[in-house]
Design a protein around this motif. Sequence first.
Motif, PDB file in Angstrom:
ATOM      1  N   ASP A   1      33.799  34.106  33.567  1.00 41.66           N
ATOM      2  CA  ASP A   1      33.644  35.387  33.977  1.00 41.66           C
ATOM      3  C   ASP A   1      32.276  35.907  34.416  1.00 41.66           C
ATOM      4  OD1 ASP A   1      36.426  35.679  34.387  1.00 41.66           O
ATOM      5  OD2 ASP A   1      36.556  36.688  32.478  1.00 41.66           O
TER       6      ASP A   1
ATOM      7  N   VAL B   1      36.664  27.669  26.213  1.00 37.82           N
ATOM      8  CA  VAL B   1      36.912  27.787  27.759  1.00 37.82           C
ATOM      9  C   VAL B   1      37.154  26.532  28.408  1.00 37.82           C
ATOM     10  CG1 VAL B   1      35.674  28.718  29.975  1.00 37.82           C
ATOM     11  CG2 VAL B   1      35.202  29.641  27.745  1.00 37.82           C
TER      12      VAL B   1
ATOM     13  N   ASN C   1      33.817  35.020  29.011  1.00 41.77           N
ATOM     14  CA  ASN C   1      35.117  35.330  29.459  1.00 41.77           C
ATOM     15  C   ASN C   1      35.356  36.725  28.789  1.00 41.77           C
ATOM     16  OD1 ASN C   1      35.718  33.145  31.220  1.00 41.77           O
ATOM     17  ND2 ASN C   1      36.943  32.284  29.757  1.00 41.77           N
TER      18      ASN C   1
ATOM     19  N   THR D   1      38.102  39.851  27.520  1.00 37.90           N
ATOM     20  CA  THR D   1      39.240  39.862  26.919  1.00 37.90           C
ATOM     21  C   THR D   1      40.497  39.640  27.869  1.00 37.90           C
ATOM     22  OG1 THR D   1      38.274  40.762  25.128  1.00 37.90           O
ATOM     23  CG2 THR D   1      40.626  40.823  25.383  1.00 37.90           C
ATOM     24  N   ASP D   2      40.230  40.543  29.058  1.00 38.31           N
ATOM     25  CA  ASP D   2      41.317  40.762  30.246  1.00 38.31           C
ATOM     26  C   ASP D   2      40.810  40.294  31.396  1.00 38.31           C
ATOM     27  OD1 ASP D   2      43.279  41.504  32.033  1.00 38.31           O
ATOM     28  OD2 ASP D   2      42.735  43.610  31.832  1.00 38.31           O
ATOM     29  N   ARG D   3      41.464  38.894  31.571  1.00 38.31           N
ATOM     30  CA  ARG D   3      40.799  37.986  32.588  1.00 38.31           C
ATOM     31  C   ARG D   3      41.009  38.564  33.799  1.00 38.31           C
ATOM     32  NH1 ARG D   3      39.625  32.789  31.468  1.00 38.31           N
ATOM     33  NH2 ARG D   3      38.302  33.171  33.412  1.00 38.31           N
TER      34      ARG D   3
ATOM     35  N   PRO E   1      37.544  41.297  35.026  1.00 36.17           N
ATOM     36  CA  PRO E   1      36.086  40.692  34.780  1.00 36.17           C
ATOM     37  C   PRO E   1      35.162  41.850  34.733  1.00 36.17           C
ATOM     38  CG  PRO E   1      37.056  39.851  36.896  1.00 36.17           C
ATOM     39  CD  PRO E   1      37.826  40.433  36.430  1.00 36.17           C
TER      40      PRO E   1
ATOM     41  N   GLY F   1      33.340  35.985  37.445  1.00 39.57           N
ATOM     42  CA  GLY F   1      34.712  36.489  37.662  1.00 39.57           C
ATOM     43  C   GLY F   1      34.882  37.400  38.706  1.00 39.57           C
TER      44      GLY F   1
END
Length: 840
Positions: free
Chosen positions: A520, A580, A669, A671-673, A676, A699
């Motif tokens: 992200d 990742v 990255n 936590t909540d993809r 981002p 991201g």
Amino acid sequence: MTTPASGLVSATVRRIGQRPSRLLLTGCTLIVTAFFLAASTVFTATLERQLGDTLSTVAAGTSVVVGTDGEHLLDDARLARLTSLPGVTEAQPVARGEALVEGAGRDPYPLIGTALTGAQAIVRPVRGALPERPGEVAVTKAMGERRGLGVGSRITLVPQESWLTSVTRHRAPRTVTITAVVQAPQDLATGVFTTPSNARTWLGTKGWQQALLRADDRPAAEVKAMAGKELGAGFTPWTSAEIRAKGSERGSLGALSTLLTAFVVVALLAGTVIVSTTFRVLLARDQKRLALLRCIGARPAQVMCSVLTEAALAGLVAGVLGVGAAVGCAAAVTALSGLPGPQLPVPTLIGCLLVSVLAAVGAATPAAWAAARIPPVTALSSAATRNAPDRTGRVRTLTGMLCLAAALLLGTAAEFGGGADSGAAAIGSVASGIALFGCFLALGPTLLRATVRAAHRPVRAVAGLDGALALRNLGRAGRRSAACAVVLMLGISMVAAVLVTLTSVQNGMDRRLAARDPADVVIDVPRTGKSALTADVVRDVRALPETGAVVPVTVADGSAAGPRGRYRDYEIHGIDPSAVPELLTGTVPGPDRGTLRPGQASLSTTTAAALGVRTGERISVRTADGKTISAQAARIHPANNPALGDIALLPQDFAKLAPHAPVRSLYVNATDRAAPASLRGPLDHALPLDPVLHLTYTGEDRITTRQSIGDLQIMALGLVGITVLVSLVGVAVTLTLSVMERTRENGVLRAVGMRGSRLRSVLAWEAGLLGLYAAVPGTALGALYGTLLLGALPDLSIPTIPYGQLTLVVAVALILALAASVLPASRTAKTSPMLALQAD
């Protein structure tokens, strides 16, 4: 004295006034196309004016802009000479550079010292007072909303000045006060504005980067010539008109205008097919009246003139209504948006009216030619007239077969020639589609009658007598029904092709972005020198609750040898991709199909080719100080994978080669993809305010790309929806004509006891079957040609058929076809048995 021809035309006009429903039947499809044609024209003109007003970085009061070549600056002496030029009433200096803003990301923002008031100001205050004193700045509305900044906020700037140097210099931080929020041109939407003297002091420049000249009484071209002569080499003057004309937005606007025009032309052609069929039906019902005109002395040319006059009036009325509706909608949209009124290009709108008239006349010409050949003896016949037989002659059959052959040939060329020439694939696919629909137009009645015969038993089993009557009615007016179905099929095919193409492009872009930008956020520092990504910084980033995974990358220079003794210099990366897994997207695994393990390496395709190494073989990797390890080539990754570099090793193996190598990149990255952007604020606080830190929010780029493709899909569906809307109007017209033709028949059915609701049911089944006949092959053909079009985008798409969306297209087409039958069904249900039996 009134001539026979003029009298016939006058009679035609009076007849239209007595029966305006004829004008409505022939003109309603043209109203829709004229509306979209005029709307696209007004939209383009209004957008062009808006671009000129809001996107230009030069104010309307500026006559000439003097710029430098990067090797010279405008000092105060040169600025004074410009001020003294004849006709120049004002010369405003401009200092430009960049600055980091603490708490607003790590990408530099434009820092601009320019005229904030007067005729040459390019900003408009929204709130607060414009900067006047040292330590005062203004920020744009977009930046204020994005970063939570407003009037009274204090921010820290780290100015950077790169003029006359090859390396950007990092100057001392300055804490400033925001005194105003302004509206600025789009190119400067994230700029920080202040007075010229403030910007020059903060940036530490020895002069000015630009000068804005205002000349009220002299032509700009003359002032430009004087400024160029006065300053000589190293300085370039431009007129404000030249700068406005250079904007790339004009090219995009031209492409958008062309796209709009292309879709509107397709809709116009579809509407012309409907209008042509409508004229044929109406004139077939008027055979006896036209024959009587021949009996009393009207010549064929006069009859043809009267028919074309009716068509021209229909086109004129449709054009006036369509253009008027387009102007009204544009006025409403600009008023709701708070923009100035729409730009109305009167000559072009008059051209839209002319196009509507010519389209109507062109559509009516075949029917007018047929009307002129009606023999006078037809007036003696007492038989009820009906539409001409729907026979498919030899010419139409031959034309249809030739079109089919051309469609197959072009489609095959597009399929097998797409890899060599993507442009040829796109052109071949479009040309094949056009040829195929030409085939459907030519062979439509034959195909429809064959379908009616094949569907009789299943329709009778499902829908009973109502469905059987509806199917028979479609077959009786085969040419008209086939023409309407082909137009609807064209619109549905375009919708399906758009869905398949853009869904495939979205999947392809997702794969490419996942391979190129697997994380992200990517944090980079220069590959040489001391790294700002210290152990403490990496620990602070890991500790953030918003970060889900953090992968550091250490880098060292070294060389490698394959089993055949080939040595090369490479960049070696130490990385653990297990946190990742997307970092390994696109890699080709060896015998061990898992992630990297100790003692294994991943090689780029170019490295593997240079060393002559295949997966499973071993290589020797060493650094400049002589440290060496042996590793198995377990994976081959794309050469453009920046995380893995030329050779990637696990951190424990890399530490044997370069134990003190610094971290040069961090792959982070959220936590909540799905969000981002949640990393921006926390990373701003966790990272030091150092200009060597470069953050790439990949991201957010992925989300933006998906949104862009979604917006493109909505726009494309809206454009092809024009054709669908025109075809649905054609369905309504076709059903209305069907009701008019069967007035006596419907009256007989009512007289023998059939209720109005049954007549409505018959017409609804007729509309549904017509929609189904168009929707099913239309969707299949759209999916086929959408897949063919992917040959023009071989590297940007993964062929994908969105079955759910295509099923929804068929369902919506059926619903809209049924909706188009509501008014005709209501009319047929109100048929009076007594009046119907008296009908001529």
